[in-house]
Design a protein around this motif. Structure first.
Motif, PDB file in Angstrom:
ATOM      1  N   UNK A  55     -16.937  44.078 -27.664  1.00  0.00           N
ATOM      2  CA  UNK A  55     -16.963  43.370 -29.045  1.00  0.00           C
ATOM      3  C   UNK A  55     -16.170  41.981 -29.217  1.00  0.00           C
ATOM      4  N   UNK A  56     -16.952  40.918 -29.409  1.00  0.00           N
ATOM      5  CA  UNK A  56     -16.948  39.818 -29.609  1.00  0.00           C
ATOM      6  C   UNK A  56     -16.179  38.968 -30.445  1.00  0.00           C
ATOM      7  N   UNK A  98     -14.614  46.510 -23.571  1.00  0.00           N
ATOM      8  CA  UNK A  98     -14.589  45.745 -23.324  1.00  0.00           C
ATOM      9  C   UNK A  98     -14.352  45.061 -24.883  1.00  0.00           C
ATOM     10  N   UNK A  99     -12.698  43.895 -24.578  1.00  0.00           N
ATOM     11  CA  UNK A  99     -12.637  42.865 -26.065  1.00  0.00           C
ATOM     12  C   UNK A  99     -13.158  42.064 -25.458  1.00  0.00           C
ATOM     13  N   UNK A 101     -20.622  31.346 -22.654  1.00  0.00           N
ATOM     14  CA  UNK A 101     -19.523  31.623 -22.460  1.00  0.00           C
ATOM     15  C   UNK A 101     -18.715  32.986 -22.419  1.00  0.00           C
ATOM     16  N   UNK A 102     -19.519  33.983 -23.688  1.00  0.00           N
ATOM     17  CA  UNK A 102     -19.813  35.478 -23.955  1.00  0.00           C
ATOM     18  C   UNK A 102     -20.283  35.956 -23.310  1.00  0.00           C
ATOM     19  N   UNK A 137     -17.572  39.793 -34.279  1.00  0.00           N
ATOM     20  CA  UNK A 137     -16.557  40.202 -35.325  1.00  0.00           C
ATOM     21  C   UNK A 137     -16.997  39.035 -35.619  1.00  0.00           C
ATOM     22  N   UNK A 138     -17.904  38.228 -36.694  1.00  0.00           N
ATOM     23  CA  UNK A 138     -17.743  36.617 -37.048  1.00  0.00           C
ATOM     24  C   UNK A 138     -18.759  36.009 -37.007  1.00  0.00           C
TER      25      UNK A 138
END
Length: 332
Positions: free
Chosen positions: A193-194, A220-221, A98-99, A143-144
């Motif tokens: 940034x995901x 984009x975030x 999905x990302x 992040x994660x």
């Protein structure tokens, strides 16, 4: 025993519960509270009340159909001997893909071109390609870096030849091949940034005004975590002022997203209804995994993905007080 479902699960999961001899119910006229009052276990797909143990005096298990356990009052459950489990990794492929879809939507404008081709004609739609770019060579900050982040890094680096940076609190636990970077570096250098981290006291508001200010004007975030990980007011200000490229959001501070929410009026956002992990395959894996954990706990066994193992002793006493046998775990 009675297993409560906050929402429907895949039939394969329900079949596992029934094959183990348990009854399965969804909330009826009395609502979820009336069902919880009779339940021995609950499969969780929505936020449970903070005083769960008071409302569910027979409860032995609260199992999240998914990963994030912020929907379960873990502290209350632990104090009362209610075992909490989840199904980590079951939707990792779904969320990671999905990302990628979000990034491709930003980069290639396929949906916008489709709409413009139908409404404005060939040339107008084709002109949008002047804004298109490739993902190859762009930087993705994750992040994660758990199951989802690891799978996303694999697809982005090996499939699209993106530069990938990862952050997790324990830098020594980073998967091999994913460079660790601090948060300031990720926010300053990433094109995308995901957010794939759990919601905890440490991650609430992690995406602050100061960190958003470090982002590239074109960056984009992408939020696949939980809404409160982002300072929503700071993000709205940055989007309105055009200080970042945009935001693709699948989760929000309050869900469902209100009809008059200001995010709906912004041109530089992609909004989806908390659906990143809901592919057909992922839903079946999450449902069957959650059902199997419920069956284990109700049989007196430890769950495989045990969120509150410190509650084990209290759970033994709770089972005894409710008139249930200790189960195989204690017999062994």
């Amino acid at each position: 025993m009675l297993v409560a479902l906050t929402d429907p699960i895949d039939p394969a999961g329900e079949a596992i519960l029934r094959a183990a001899g348990h009854d399965v119910e969804l909330p009826a006229a009395g609502g979820l509270d009336a069902l919880l009052a009779r339940a021995d276990a609950v499969v969780v797909r929505r936020k449970l009340p903070d005083d769960l143990s008071t409302r569910a005096p027979r409860l032995l298990a609260a199992v999240r159909q998914g990963v994030g356990v912020d929907m379960i009052p873990v502290e209350d459950c632990t104090a009362q001997g209610v075992l909490v489990a989840n199904v980590p990794g079951a939707n990792a492929d779904s969320v990671a893909e999905f990302v990628i879809a979000q990034m491709l939507a930003v980069a290639r404008h396929a949906e916008a071109m489709h709409a413009e081709l139908l409404s404005l004609g060939w040339d107008k739609a084709r002109s949008r390609s002047a804004q298109a770019f490739e993902l190859r060579g762009r930087t993705l900050g994750i992040i994660g870096v758990g199951a989802i982040g690891t799978r996303l890094a694999e697809i982005a680096s090996a499939g699209f030849r993106m530069r990938v940076l990862g952050y997790r609190r324990n830098a020594h636990a980073m998967p091999p091949g994913i460079p660790h970077a601090d948060l300031d570096t990720i926010f300053a250098e990433s094109d995308f940034i995901a957010l794939a981290c759990p919601l905890t006291p440490e991650t609430k508001g992690l995406v602050s005004a100061a960190r958003i200010a470090r982002m590239k004007p074109s960056a984009w975030l992408l939020n696949l975590a939980r809404g409160p990980v982002i300072d929503e007011g700071a993000l709205l200000a940055a989007l309105r002022e055009g200080r970042i490229g945009g935001a693709a959001l699948d989760v929000y501070d309050v869900q469902p997203l209100a009809p008059d929410h200001p995010l709906r009026a912004l041109p530089n956002v992609i909004l989806t209804p908390h659906a990143a992990g809901l592919s057909t395959e992922a839903v079946e894996r999450m449902s069957t995994g959650a059902a199997e954990e419920v069956v284990r706990i109700l049989a007196g066994q430890r769950p495989r993905s045990f969120i509150n193992p410190e509650a084990w002793a209290a759970s033994r006493a709770r089972r005894a007080a409710l008139g249930h046998s200790a189960g195989e775990a204690d017999a062994a």
